[in-house]
Write a protein that holds these residues in place. Structure first.
Motif, mmCIF file in Angstrom:
data_model
loop_
_atom_site.group_PDB
_atom_site.id
_atom_site.type_symbol
_atom_site.label_atom_id
_atom_site.label_comp_id
_atom_site.label_asym_id
_atom_site.label_seq_id
_atom_site.Cartn_x
_atom_site.Cartn_y
_atom_site.Cartn_z
ATOM 1 N N VAL A 74 0.829 -1.203 0.000
ATOM 2 C CA VAL A 74 0.000 0.000 0.000
ATOM 3 C C VAL A 74 0.865 1.255 0.000
ATOM 4 O O VAL A 74 0.593 2.235 -0.709
ATOM 5 C CB VAL A 74 -0.956 -0.007 1.208
ATOM 6 C CG1 VAL A 74 -1.664 1.349 1.354
ATOM 7 C CG2 VAL A 74 -1.988 -1.118 1.068
ATOM 8 N N GLY A 75 1.957 1.223 0.777
ATOM 9 C CA GLY A 75 2.846 2.375 0.840
ATOM 10 C C GLY A 75 3.525 2.677 -0.477
ATOM 11 O O GLY A 75 3.699 3.843 -0.853
ATOM 12 N N VAL A 76 3.917 1.629 -1.201
ATOM 13 C CA VAL A 76 4.535 1.832 -2.517
ATOM 14 C C VAL A 76 3.512 2.374 -3.503
ATOM 15 O O VAL A 76 3.764 3.351 -4.225
ATOM 16 C CB VAL A 76 5.146 0.513 -3.031
ATOM 17 C CG1 VAL A 76 5.582 0.658 -4.487
ATOM 18 C CG2 VAL A 76 6.335 0.104 -2.172
ATOM 19 N N LEU A 77 2.325 1.751 -3.547
ATOM 20 C CA LEU A 77 1.305 2.170 -4.510
ATOM 21 C C LEU A 77 0.804 3.587 -4.224
ATOM 22 O O LEU A 77 0.471 4.333 -5.158
ATOM 23 C CB LEU A 77 0.137 1.181 -4.481
ATOM 24 C CG LEU A 77 0.449 -0.227 -5.007
ATOM 25 C CD1 LEU A 77 -0.755 -1.150 -4.803
ATOM 26 C CD2 LEU A 77 0.851 -0.183 -6.472
ATOM 27 N N ALA A 78 0.738 3.957 -2.945
ATOM 28 C CA ALA A 78 0.252 5.294 -2.598
ATOM 29 C C ALA A 78 1.147 6.394 -3.145
ATOM 30 O O ALA A 78 0.700 7.538 -3.333
ATOM 31 C CB ALA A 78 0.141 5.425 -1.069
ATOM 32 N N GLN A 79 2.389 6.064 -3.420
ATOM 33 C CA GLN A 79 3.327 7.075 -3.917
ATOM 34 C C GLN A 79 3.204 7.333 -5.419
ATOM 35 O O GLN A 79 3.631 8.378 -5.902
ATOM 36 C CB GLN A 79 4.763 6.630 -3.621
ATOM 37 C CG GLN A 79 5.085 6.509 -2.156
ATOM 38 C CD GLN A 79 6.478 5.968 -1.934
ATOM 39 O OE1 GLN A 79 7.477 6.639 -2.164
ATOM 40 N NE2 GLN A 79 6.557 4.720 -1.493
ATOM 41 N N VAL A 80 2.612 6.389 -6.150
ATOM 42 C CA VAL A 80 2.595 6.482 -7.613
ATOM 43 C C VAL A 80 1.986 7.790 -8.111
ATOM 44 O O VAL A 80 2.557 8.446 -8.994
ATOM 45 C CB VAL A 80 1.867 5.256 -8.214
ATOM 46 C CG1 VAL A 80 1.691 5.431 -9.722
ATOM 47 C CG2 VAL A 80 2.654 3.978 -7.913
ATOM 48 N N PRO A 81 0.833 8.251 -7.583
ATOM 49 C CA PRO A 81 0.267 9.508 -8.099
ATOM 50 C C PRO A 81 1.133 10.731 -7.820
ATOM 51 O O PRO A 81 0.919 11.791 -8.421
ATOM 52 C CB PRO A 81 -1.076 9.621 -7.357
ATOM 53 C CG PRO A 81 -1.380 8.239 -6.896
ATOM 54 C CD PRO A 81 -0.053 7.616 -6.598
ATOM 55 N N PHE A 82 2.114 10.595 -6.912
ATOM 56 C CA PHE A 82 2.937 11.745 -6.524
ATOM 57 C C PHE A 82 4.347 11.696 -7.124
ATOM 58 O O PHE A 82 5.178 12.541 -6.807
ATOM 59 C CB PHE A 82 3.048 11.809 -4.997
ATOM 60 C CG PHE A 82 1.729 12.003 -4.312
ATOM 61 C CD1 PHE A 82 1.227 13.270 -4.071
ATOM 62 C CD2 PHE A 82 0.976 10.905 -3.902
ATOM 63 C CE1 PHE A 82 0.014 13.450 -3.431
ATOM 64 C CE2 PHE A 82 -0.244 11.066 -3.268
ATOM 65 C CZ PHE A 82 -0.737 12.344 -3.031
ATOM 66 N N VAL A 110 4.642 10.806 1.378
ATOM 67 C CA VAL A 110 3.386 10.058 1.325
ATOM 68 C C VAL A 110 3.637 8.602 1.707
ATOM 69 O O VAL A 110 2.865 8.000 2.466
ATOM 70 C CB VAL A 110 2.770 10.156 -0.084
ATOM 71 C CG1 VAL A 110 1.545 9.243 -0.197
ATOM 72 C CG2 VAL A 110 2.390 11.595 -0.400
ATOM 73 N N GLY A 111 4.726 8.024 1.195
ATOM 74 C CA GLY A 111 5.048 6.640 1.505
ATOM 75 C C GLY A 111 5.290 6.411 2.986
ATOM 76 O O GLY A 111 4.816 5.415 3.557
ATOM 77 N N LEU A 112 6.008 7.319 3.630
ATOM 78 C CA LEU A 112 6.256 7.185 5.067
ATOM 79 C C LEU A 112 4.960 7.233 5.869
ATOM 80 O O LEU A 112 4.703 6.394 6.743
ATOM 81 C CB LEU A 112 7.197 8.300 5.536
ATOM 82 C CG LEU A 112 8.690 8.132 5.305
ATOM 83 C CD1 LEU A 112 9.435 9.403 5.701
ATOM 84 C CD2 LEU A 112 9.247 6.947 6.090
ATOM 85 N N VAL A 113 4.125 8.223 5.574
ATOM 86 C CA VAL A 113 2.914 8.438 6.367
ATOM 87 C C VAL A 113 1.894 7.326 6.135
ATOM 88 O O VAL A 113 1.371 6.742 7.093
ATOM 89 C CB VAL A 113 2.302 9.816 6.041
ATOM 90 C CG1 VAL A 113 0.951 9.965 6.742
ATOM 91 C CG2 VAL A 113 3.254 10.927 6.462
ATOM 92 N N VAL A 114 1.602 7.024 4.869
ATOM 93 C CA VAL A 114 0.575 6.017 4.571
ATOM 94 C C VAL A 114 0.984 4.651 5.105
ATOM 95 O O VAL A 114 0.187 3.951 5.745
ATOM 96 C CB VAL A 114 0.316 5.960 3.048
ATOM 97 C CG1 VAL A 114 -0.573 4.765 2.703
ATOM 98 C CG2 VAL A 114 -0.331 7.249 2.580
ATOM 99 N N THR A 115 2.227 4.271 4.862
ATOM 100 C CA THR A 115 2.687 2.972 5.347
ATOM 101 C C THR A 115 2.624 2.904 6.869
ATOM 102 O O THR A 115 2.180 1.900 7.444
ATOM 103 C CB THR A 115 4.134 2.706 4.892
ATOM 104 O OG1 THR A 115 4.222 2.861 3.492
ATOM 105 C CG2 THR A 115 4.558 1.294 5.269
ATOM 106 N N GLY A 116 3.077 3.967 7.516
ATOM 107 C CA GLY A 116 3.074 3.985 8.972
ATOM 108 C C GLY A 116 1.677 3.842 9.553
ATOM 109 O O GLY A 116 1.452 3.085 10.500
ATOM 110 N N VAL A 117 0.720 4.567 8.973
ATOM 111 C CA VAL A 117 -0.654 4.507 9.473
ATOM 112 C C VAL A 117 -1.252 3.115 9.269
ATOM 113 O O VAL A 117 -1.851 2.528 10.183
ATOM 114 C CB VAL A 117 -1.517 5.574 8.776
ATOM 115 C CG1 VAL A 117 -3.002 5.355 9.096
ATOM 116 C CG2 VAL A 117 -1.085 6.967 9.213
#
Length: 482
Positions: free
Chosen positions: A399-407, A430-437
């Motif tokens: 999820v953390g990797v994919l969340a970064q794609v739009p950015f 974005v990767g740090l925050v989304v993955t952490g959450v």
């Protein structure tokens, strides 16, 4: 010659002080590739006046994350990526391990291009390729010898880097009107964030192997002292080199882009000074390339032993693996030495995409969920506390990797949200925050109390130990705290 591989370092063999981490990471960061990294911020559009503080922000943020990984070494006594089995599972950790191995190869190859240029100039060899081969041989010798020699090279690189890069910084101001090249472009948020990403990327990509070089410190070593020494060494060394790179790119432009190593030699002055500068380049690159070869070997062994149950390998196999890794990096370096600057920039930003989620998972698990308690023998046991796979880490990582794609803002792909932000690349944040959450919300509620074991000191499974040996001994779970 070092005898240990991925097994726990026994207390009787622990030695050193946190100061050794300062010199190692200062020497590894204060070198020619960091100069190029700093230059990239200006080459790709930022004014040096803004690029330098942006690089500092990136170095401080990334350096703090990197140093938190280093602080794990004395307590656990195992390589960094093996410790990540506590988050991903014994076999689940193979996913980030494969990417780490590719990272080591990439950095070893790109660094060898610059080091090969310097070696060729020192020895008077025709072209870069012979210099790359010689440099590869030096790397293999130091990496095979192991931990103590790598630290010794780091101390030499620290002294040489202070003298050499200090002289180059003075030469920039003596030879050029530096103030005239500052402040000529308005502040650009996108370029500022690109420079922040370059600084952060430099530091964050050390995370997967930084504890490899603190794991021999005595178990009683203060983790905060390890953090401070590592943080200070890596941030000061990198920022010094990147500041020099940003200034050089601002005042020299195409003259630097065409021949980075040759330019710093000419900047140093007379032939004798240029010769010494090339030696400084080789020494600094040797330090970090040995880290890549040593860490690459550790990652390969950690990957293989996840499936065969071994906790160490024989010294001869260790040497063969390091030589094979280094030879592969040399071949890549010779084949891919063109368009170095552009390729390196995209390589660093791509690594940010795949390693910031790993860092978030490792640090949140170690410091916030398990609270620094790890069942070390279970790291070697697929049937143990950590199991083969951990869905929370693997899904959180994906999820953390994919969340970064739009950015993303890279040569091959620019995300739609990046365009909305004017081209600014904030994907790593974005990767740090989304993955952490995602990981904290899932793993923190895990009823299996996967992280509830106390660290078991001094336990080193015997060579070839299987599931029974690795899991031997009582484990006292502690009460979970939601």
């Amino acid at each position: 010659m070092e005898q240990r591989t991925i097994e726990v370092v026994p207390d009787a063999e622990r030695h050193g002080t946190p100061g050794s981490q300062f010199t190692l990471w200062f020497g590894a960061s204060m070198q020619i590739t960091a100069i190029v990294d700093g230059a990239l911020a200006v080459v790709f559009g930022a004014d040096a006046l803004w690029a330098i503080p942006a690089l500092l922000v990136g170095n401080v943020v990334g350096g703090a994350v990197m140093a938190l990984h280093a602080a794990q070494g004395p307590r656990l006594g195992v390589p960094q990526m093996l410790a990540s089995r506590a988050q991903f599972g014994v076999r689940g950790a193979v996913l980030p391990l494969v990417l780490v191995i590719l990272m080591y190869l990439g950095f070893a190859a790109t660094g060898s291009v610059l080091a090969g240029q310097a070696v060729s100039r020192v020895l008077g060899l025709p072209g870069t390729a012979p210099g790359i081969v010689v440099f590869g041989a030096l790397t293999a010798v130091v990496a095979v010898t192991g931990y103590r020699l790598i630290h010794a090279v780091g101390r030499v690189a620290t002294a040489a880097g202070i003298a050499g890069l200090g002289w180059l910084l003075i030469s920039v101001f003596v030879r050029y009107d530096v103030p005239a090249h500052l402040g000529n472009k308005p502040f650009d948020a996108a370029k500022f964030l690109l420079a922040v990403s370059l600084g952060a990327g430099w530091q964050l990509t050390f995370g997967p192997y930084v504890a490899d070089y603190s794991r021999y410190l005595p178990r009683t070593t203060d983790a905060r002292a390890v953090f401070r020494a590592t943080f200070a060494g890596t941030v000061l060394g990198a920022q010094w080199a990147m500041t020099l790179g940003a200034l050089v790119a601002a005042v020299a432009g195409d003259a630097f882009l065409a021949d980075q190593v040759g330019f710093v030699g000419r900047l140093a002055g007379p032939p004798a000074a240029a010769f010494l500068t090339y030696l400084v380049v080789v020494t600094g690159k040797l330090t970090v390339n040995c880290l890549n070869a040593y860490g690459g070997f550790m990652s390969v062994v950690t990957t293989v032993t996840a499936f065969d149950g071994r906790s160490r390998i024989a010294p001869r196999a260790r040497a063969v693996a390091i030589v094979a890794f280094t030879a592969t990096a040399v071949v890549i370096a010779i084949a891919a030495s063109a368009d170095f600057l552009d390729n390196f920039k995209n390589f660093v930003l791509l690594l940010l995409m795949v390693f910031t989620p790993w860092s978030a998972i490792n640090l949140i698990d170690y410091y916030l969920i398990s609270r620094e308690h790890v069942d070390v023998p279970a790291l070697y046991d697929p049937q143990g506390r950590y199991g083969r796979w951990n869905a929370a880490a693997l899904v959180g990582y994906a999820v953390g990797v994919l969340a970064q794609v739009p950015f993303l803002a890279q040569k091959l792909y620019t995300g739609p949200l990046t365009r909305q932000l004017g081209g600014a690349d904030i994907s790593w944040l974005v990767g740090l925050v989304v993955t952490g959450v995602v990981y904290y919300a899932w793993a923190g509620r895990d009823a299996r109390a996967r992280t509830g074991a106390r660290t078991r000191p001094g336990r080193c499974p015997p060579a070839g130990a299987g599931r029974g040996a690795a899991a031997a001994g009582p484990v006292r779970p502690r009460a979970r705290r939601s």
